[in-house]
Write an enzyme that holds these catalytic residues in place. Structure first.
Site, short mmCIF file in Angstrom:
data_model
loop_
_atom_site.label_atom_id
_atom_site.label_comp_id
_atom_site.label_asym_id
_atom_site.label_seq_id
_atom_site.Cartn_x
_atom_site.Cartn_y
_atom_site.Cartn_z
N ASP A 13 0.81 -1.22 0.00
CA ASP A 13 0.00 0.00 0.00
C ASP A 13 0.84 1.28 0.00
O ASP A 13 0.45 2.29 0.56
CB ASP A 13 -0.97 0.02 1.21
CG ASP A 13 -1.87 -1.19 1.21
OD1 ASP A 13 -2.24 -1.66 0.12
OD2 ASP A 13 -2.20 -1.66 2.32
N GLY A 40 -4.51 -4.36 -3.75
CA GLY A 40 -5.52 -3.35 -4.06
C GLY A 40 -4.78 -2.09 -4.46
O GLY A 40 -4.12 -1.47 -3.63
N GLN A 226 2.04 -5.95 -3.31
CA GLN A 226 2.49 -6.02 -1.91
C GLN A 226 3.77 -5.18 -1.73
O GLN A 226 4.00 -4.27 -2.50
CB GLN A 226 2.72 -7.48 -1.46
CG GLN A 226 1.45 -8.30 -1.30
CD GLN A 226 0.89 -8.84 -2.60
OE1 GLN A 226 1.58 -9.47 -3.38
NE2 GLN A 226 -0.38 -8.60 -2.86
P1 GDP Z 1 -0.84 0.39 -3.56
O1 GDP Z 1 -1.42 -0.89 -3.08
O2 GDP Z 1 0.62 0.48 -3.30
O3 GDP Z 1 -1.16 0.71 -4.99
O4 GDP Z 1 -1.51 1.53 -2.67
P2 GDP Z 1 -3.08 1.65 -2.30
O5 GDP Z 1 -3.83 2.06 -3.51
O6 GDP Z 1 -3.55 0.45 -1.58
O7 GDP Z 1 -3.03 2.80 -1.22
C1 GDP Z 1 -2.56 4.09 -1.51
C2 GDP Z 1 -3.70 5.11 -1.26
O8 GDP Z 1 -3.18 6.40 -1.18
C3 GDP Z 1 -4.70 5.16 -2.41
O9 GDP Z 1 -5.97 5.44 -1.86
C4 GDP Z 1 -4.21 6.33 -3.27
O10 GDP Z 1 -5.26 6.95 -4.00
C5 GDP Z 1 -3.70 7.25 -2.20
N1 GDP Z 1 -2.55 8.10 -2.57
C6 GDP Z 1 -1.60 7.89 -3.51
N2 GDP Z 1 -0.63 8.83 -3.43
C7 GDP Z 1 -1.00 9.66 -2.44
C8 GDP Z 1 -0.42 10.83 -1.86
O11 GDP Z 1 0.67 11.27 -2.21
N3 GDP Z 1 -1.10 11.43 -0.83
C9 GDP Z 1 -2.29 10.95 -0.38
N4 GDP Z 1 -2.89 11.61 0.60
N5 GDP Z 1 -2.86 9.84 -0.89
C10 GDP Z 1 -2.22 9.21 -1.90
P1 IMO Z 2 -0.90 -4.15 -2.23
O1 IMO Z 2 -0.45 -4.68 -3.56
C1 IMO Z 2 -0.97 -4.61 2.12
C2 IMO Z 2 -0.87 -8.69 3.67
C3 IMO Z 2 -2.11 -9.15 4.41
C4 IMO Z 2 -1.50 -10.12 5.38
C5 IMO Z 2 -0.37 -10.76 4.58
C6 IMO Z 2 -0.75 -12.10 3.95
O2 IMO Z 2 -2.21 -3.44 -2.25
O3 IMO Z 2 0.20 -3.36 -1.61
P2 IMO Z 2 -2.28 -12.81 1.92
O4 IMO Z 2 -3.75 -12.58 1.66
O5 IMO Z 2 -1.40 -12.24 0.88
O6 IMO Z 2 -1.95 -14.23 2.23
O7 IMO Z 2 -1.99 -12.01 3.29
O8 IMO Z 2 -0.06 -9.84 3.55
N1 IMO Z 2 -1.10 -8.18 2.31
C7 IMO Z 2 -1.09 -6.87 1.99
N2 IMO Z 2 -0.96 -5.79 2.76
N3 IMO Z 2 -1.08 -4.46 0.79
C8 IMO Z 2 -1.18 -5.55 -0.02
O9 IMO Z 2 -1.15 -5.49 -1.36
C9 IMO Z 2 -1.24 -6.83 0.59
N4 IMO Z 2 -1.37 -8.08 0.12
C10 IMO Z 2 -1.27 -8.90 1.18
O10 IMO Z 2 -2.77 -8.09 5.03
O11 IMO Z 2 -0.91 -9.42 6.45
MG MG Z 3 -2.91 -1.60 -1.81
#
Ligand code: GDP
Ligand code: IMO
Ligand code: MG
Length: 428
Positions: A13, A40, A226
């Site tokens: 994330d 996600g 991840q």
């Molecule tokens: P990913 O899994 O690494 O693609 O990250 P996620 O999408 O799960 O989580 C990142 C969240 O932060 C998303 O809701 C993005 O829309 C948001 N986001 C991305 N860059 C920024 C930023 O620079 N500032 C803020 N406040 N939110 C951001």
């Molecule tokens: P993105 O791509 C954050 C975490 C789960 C759990 C561990 C194992 O959005 O960064 P799993 O379902 O993979 O067996 O769970 O890994 N986890 C993540 N945490 N972002 C993700 O993906 C994750 N994918 C798995 O929360 O701790």
């Molecule tokens: Mg994510």
């Protein structure tokens, strides 16, 4: 040389999706190569927000081919939902999406196994998986005898294959005590046969396609899912995911030899988050942690779970940057730290009274870490409108410079909000 990778350096994330979308116009092909619907990835384009789980984040850019490579575990039902969602929003996919026939398929029994296994861990603490059946699907892949690959779904013996596996899985699930032991092979075959028919236009030998592409000098962008601390071999085991989510997984997951990768961008947040169980040395179980969660909207894209929040951990990030062969950083969520009077950064660990810069390999050592902090001044200004490095408040500039120094990598991008436009491109 043609390949660039985007790798999360923390526990996921890190806003990899935003960066991949932003970089995509410079590439011909975007490749997802590990993980599955546990990921996600959020991409914000003006008024529109897209949440991608299995389809690469390059899909919002026309003229780019998006590949799901063999290392991904694919859930056909939910990938079809993603496909339908994109089509209904006016995004054509024909000729732009390829799913590897070698990718393993998440089957109904995998979710049931995920729940049963995570309830009973040898460590006493649950991994807290996303319950998407990821670990059990990878377990069957490594076990080989009860695995299903995407290409298998198109073959004449698919029904028979399902029947054999269901027979075996019924026994396993009954032993685990779940009601899901009542698997219906005929119904599962019917569902998966229908999914296969719908997915057929996208299923291909992506390995051959990518090997041709690199030889033709096509530009490839690899999208890690991840984060490197969740890597099965090099992360905070056993509180990890079941694939190689650090830079080391790019080649095995995609089928593209490592020698074609010439650039690795490590994505970090300006602080740390983690979802699920496991050690987190810089975790903040206080109002500062809550402040970061609210300001950063730190709730899971896949499961909606509140993310655990804490200070930036430079020991961990330096470890994962080295492990992943990173040569520049993308620093995300800088706007979230505005308003804090001061900010702490963990610069080394104290374990059993000894200071170290090494990231420990055993979970018990990680649990016993006392983070050693450096305190830096915060800034009050809203930075969401900043577009040039020199326009950040002085304290924010010092913070960026210090993180770069501690991780030992230059910062190439700074993100100050979810939108594509909210990005600072740092001049070299
Ligand atoms: P990913 O899994 O690494 O693609 O990250 P996620 O999408 O799960 O989580 C990142 C969240 O932060 C998303 O809701 C993005 O829309 C948001 N986001 C991305 N860059 C920024 C930023 O620079 N500032 C803020 N406040 N939110 C951001
Ligand atoms: P993105 O791509 C954050 C975490 C789960 C759990 C561990 C194992 O959005 O960064 P799993 O379902 O993979 O067996 O769970 O890994 N986890 C993540 N945490 N972002 C993700 O993906 C994750 N994918 C798995 O929360 O701790
Ligand atoms: Mg994510």
């Amino acid at each position: 040389m043609a390949g660039t990778c985007v790798i999360g350096l923390q526990w996921g994330d890190e806003a990899k999706g935003k960066l991949v979308d932003l970089l995509t116009p410079n590439f011909d092909i975007v490749v997802r190569y590990q993980g599955g619907a546990n990921a996600g990835h959020t991409v914000v384009v003006g008024e529109n927000t897209y949440k991608l789980h299995q389809i690469p984040s390059g899909i919002l850019n026309q003229g780019v081919v998006n590949v799901v490579a063999p290392g991904v575990v694919l859930n056909p039902r939910t990938v079809l939902e993603e496909i339908d969602g994109l089509l209904s929003r006016g995004l054509p996919l024909e000729g732009r999406l390829m799913l590897s026939d070698r990718a393993h398929v998440v089957m109904p029994w995998h979710a049931a196994e995920d729940a049963a296994f995570d309830k009973s861990t040898a460590d006493g603490e649950n991994i807290g998986t996303t319950m998407r059946g990821i670990g059990p699907c990878y377990r069957d892949k490594v076990g080989r005898s009860h695995a299903v690959r995407l290409g298998d779904m198109l073959r004449d013996d698919f029904q028979q294959r399902i029947a054999c596996i269901v027979d075996f899985k019924r026994g396993i699930l009954a032993a685990l005590g779940g009601k899901d032991a009542e698997l219906d092979a005929a119904a599962i075959f019917q569902d998966y046969h229908a999914y296969a028919e719908k997915l057929k236009p996208y299923i291909a030998d992506t390995t051959a396609y990518l090997l041709d592409a690199v030889e033709d000098n096509k530009r490839l962008l690899f999208e890690g899912a991840q984060g490197a601390l969740l890597d099965i071999d090099h992360g905070t085991f056993p509180f990890v995911t079941s694939s190689n989510s650090s830079g080391v997984g790019v080649s095995s997951g995609s089928g593209v030899p490592a020698r074609w990768v010439d650039k690795v961008i490590g994505v970090i947040k300006a602080y740390c988050t983690r979802v699920g169980g496991g050690p987190f040395p810089t975790e903040l179980n206080d109002e500062t942690g809550e402040h970061i969660r609210v300001e950063g909207n730190e709730f899971g894209t896949t499961t909606g779970r509140p993310r655990r929040c804490g200070w930036f951990d430079a020991v961990a990030a330096r470890y994962t940057a080295r492990l992943s062969g990173v040569d520049s950083l993308s620093l995300m969520m800088m706007d979230v730290l505005s308003k804090l009077p001061e900010i702490q950064v963990c610069t080394s660990y104290e374990i059993n009274g000894e200071r170290t810069q090494q990231f420990p390999s055993h979970v018990d050592d990680l649990r016993s870490v006392k983070p050693v902090y450096e305190t830096l001044p915060g800034w009050r200004e809203d930075v969401t409108g900043v577009r040039r490095l020199e326009d950040f408040p002085k304290a924010a500039r010092s913070y960026i410079a210090r993180l770069s120094e501690l991780v030992e990598q230059p910062v190439a991008f700074v993100s100050v909000g979810p939108d594509r436009a909210q990005t600072v491109f740092v001049e070299k």
